[in-house]
Design a protein around this motif. Structure first.
Motif, PDB file in Angstrom:
ATOM      1  N   VAL A 132      75.473  28.125  76.662  1.00 39.90           N
ATOM      2  CA  VAL A 132      74.270  27.475  76.147  1.00 39.90           C
ATOM      3  C   VAL A 132      73.254  27.518  77.288  1.00 39.90           C
ATOM      4  N   MET A 133      71.980  27.728  76.951  1.00 41.31           N
ATOM      5  CA  MET A 133      70.968  27.872  78.002  1.00 41.31           C
ATOM      6  C   MET A 133      69.795  26.925  77.796  1.00 41.31           C
ATOM      7  N   ILE A 141      73.303  29.505  67.393  1.00 35.40           N
ATOM      8  CA  ILE A 141      74.702  29.626  67.816  1.00 35.40           C
ATOM      9  C   ILE A 141      75.516  30.366  66.765  1.00 35.40           C
ATOM     10  N   PHE A 142      75.298  30.065  65.496  1.00 40.86           N
ATOM     11  CA  PHE A 142      76.010  30.778  64.425  1.00 40.86           C
ATOM     12  C   PHE A 142      75.678  32.273  64.460  1.00 40.86           C
ATOM     13  N   TYR A 151      79.577  29.196  74.393  1.00 42.16           N
ATOM     14  CA  TYR A 151      78.823  27.987  74.057  1.00 42.16           C
ATOM     15  C   TYR A 151      79.605  26.713  74.344  1.00 42.16           C
ATOM     16  N   ARG A 152      80.417  26.793  75.387  1.00 44.16           N
ATOM     17  CA  ARG A 152      81.130  25.600  75.879  1.00 44.16           C
ATOM     18  C   ARG A 152      80.687  25.263  77.305  1.00 44.16           C
ATOM     19  N   ASN A 153      79.832  26.120  77.880  1.00 42.01           N
ATOM     20  CA  ASN A 153      79.220  25.882  79.183  1.00 42.01           C
ATOM     21  C   ASN A 153      77.710  25.825  79.004  1.00 42.01           C
ATOM     22  N   TYR A 154      77.029  25.247  79.999  1.00 39.21           N
ATOM     23  CA  TYR A 154      75.568  25.157  79.950  1.00 39.21           C
ATOM     24  C   TYR A 154      74.995  25.618  81.280  1.00 39.21           C
ATOM     25  N   VAL A 155      73.871  26.354  81.201  1.00 39.29           N
ATOM     26  CA  VAL A 155      73.203  26.814  82.412  1.00 39.29           C
ATOM     27  C   VAL A 155      71.725  26.457  82.351  1.00 39.29           C
ATOM     28  N   GLN A 156      71.230  25.894  83.443  1.00 42.81           N
ATOM     29  CA  GLN A 156      69.819  25.528  83.554  1.00 42.81           C
ATOM     30  C   GLN A 156      69.091  26.666  84.273  1.00 42.81           C
ATOM     31  N   LEU A 157      68.224  27.363  83.552  1.00 45.04           N
ATOM     32  CA  LEU A 157      67.486  28.489  84.125  1.00 45.04           C
ATOM     33  C   LEU A 157      66.108  28.036  84.600  1.00 45.04           C
ATOM     34  N   GLN A 158      65.595  28.721  85.600  1.00 41.09           N
ATOM     35  CA  GLN A 158      64.272  28.405  86.128  1.00 41.09           C
ATOM     36  C   GLN A 158      63.234  29.352  85.543  1.00 41.09           C
ATOM     37  N   ARG A 159      63.392  29.676  84.280  1.00 43.63           N
ATOM     38  CA  ARG A 159      62.429  30.536  83.589  1.00 43.63           C
ATOM     39  C   ARG A 159      62.461  30.195  82.107  1.00 43.63           C
TER      40      ARG A 159
END
Length: 355
Positions: free
Chosen positions: A149-150, A165-166, A70-78
């Motif tokens: 994170v998504m 997240i918890f 939860y220190r990175n973020y990804v943008q999903l196309q779904r």
């Protein structure tokens, strides 16, 4: 030949799981990079800053793992990251189990592709199972990878973002192979108690109101499902013929659907649970309802007894070392003792008001 086909099917399933996870990790970027990206929206940046605060709170106040999750973020196309397939026999609420090398035996099977999940669900239906295919916004790799994170949950209200997240970090802290009820009830306890503590420190009027409204709807929805789950259990355990049980099953699910519409109107048309009804209702929909909550009162009692999260985790670790039935028995005893204490305290407060 059957064994060979089964082996190939398993290899194909593991291949899609590996490819899905690796693709997710490859597309993720550090939150700091997103915050510096002029193309990222102000709303996204605001949510990511909130995630950073939640992540720090998880470590400093709840004693959850210090790692790259939860220190990175990804943008999903779904809309969802996974689709879980849940199955149960036509006249039973006992879910089908799938066993995996790391997670052990669990009551669902996840796919990164919705069509693949639907195809597997159709196969199970042809074998006589009741099936539910449900989109999942997040999951835990139990610390094997740095879970990002998504976009599938980044726009949740702040307190719900904290809860999620918890919950997922709790699985990284403690996970008992092959005991889904124990694992999910533990994580649910941490998420709920953690969110309450987070709101006490970070909550404003809007956050608290939004959280209270969500909690109220969730409590009412869960009560609705448990009510009809019990009705089905009573039918399935009775002496009726299978044909009569099937007729009762149809009536019970129709009544559940009708009562949900009444509840939804009471909520002012809130649609958050509509996806749960996207497929025809079946035993699979209710098979896992108590997985997250059946043992939670025992964990809540243990947390109250231990007072701090670090002490709670030590006590839960000791429970985890016990045989499955013994740890379940102890949690039920803890729930009973906690309920008695609350009743006694309530009666004491009432007596104090007597003149």
């Amino acid at each position: 030949m059957t064994a060979l086909m089964t082996g190939c099917t398993q290899l194909g399933y593991y291949a899609q799981a590996a490819n899905g996870e690796l693709s997710l990790l490859a597309d993720a970027r550090p939150i700091s990079v997103w915050l510096d990206d002029p193309a990222a929206s102000d709303k996204l940046k605001s949510q990511l800053r909130t995630v950073k605060e939640i992540r720090q709170f998880a470590v400093s106040e709840l004693g959850l793992p210090v790692n790259g999750s939860y220190r990175n973020y990804v943008q999903l196309q779904r809309k969802f990251v996974l689709w879980n397939v849940v199955a149960a026999p036509a006249l039973s609420l006992t879910p089908k189990q799938w066993c995996f090398p790391i997670a052990g035996c669990v009551s669902y099977r996840g796919y990164y592709n919705q069509q693949s999940a639907q195809q597997y669900g159709a196969q199970l239906r042809s074998e006589g199972y009741d099936v539910q295919v449900l989109g999942v916004p997040a999951y835990s790799t139990l610390g094997w990878f740095n879970d990002p994170v998504m976009s599938t949950f980044i726009n949740y209200p702040d307190a719900e973002l904290a809860r999620l997240i918890f919950h997922e970090l709790s699985h990284q802290l403690l996970y008992v192979k092959g005991d889904t009820d124990f694992n999910e009830a533990f994580a649910t306890t941490v998420e709920e108690a953690g969110a309450e503590q987070w709101l006490a420190v970070n909550g404003d009027e809007k956050r608290r109101r939004t959280y209270a409204e969500f909690e109220g709807r969730k409590t009412e929805f869960l009560a609705l499902l448990l009510k009809y789950r019990q009705r089905l259990m009573d039918v399935y355990s009775g002496d009726l013929s299978d044909a009569a049980k099937r007729q009762n099953k149809i009536r019970i699910f129709a009544a559940l659907q009708t009562e949900y519409q009444v509840l939804k109107a009471h909520w002012g048309g809130y649609v958050g649970y509509d996806r749960w009804f996207a497929e025809p209702l079946s035993n699979a929909h209710l098979a896992l309802v108590d997985t997250y909550y059946a043992l939670e009162p025992g964990f809540r009692g243990l947390l109250a007894q231990q007072k701090t999260f670090p002490q709670f985790y030590i006590a839960v670790g000791k429970l985890a070392a016990l045989p499955k039935e013994e740890r379940r028995r102890q949690l039920i005893d803890l729930a009973s003792a906690s309920a008695k204490q609350k009743t006694s305290a309530l009666e004491g407060s009432h007596k104090a008001l007597d003149f």
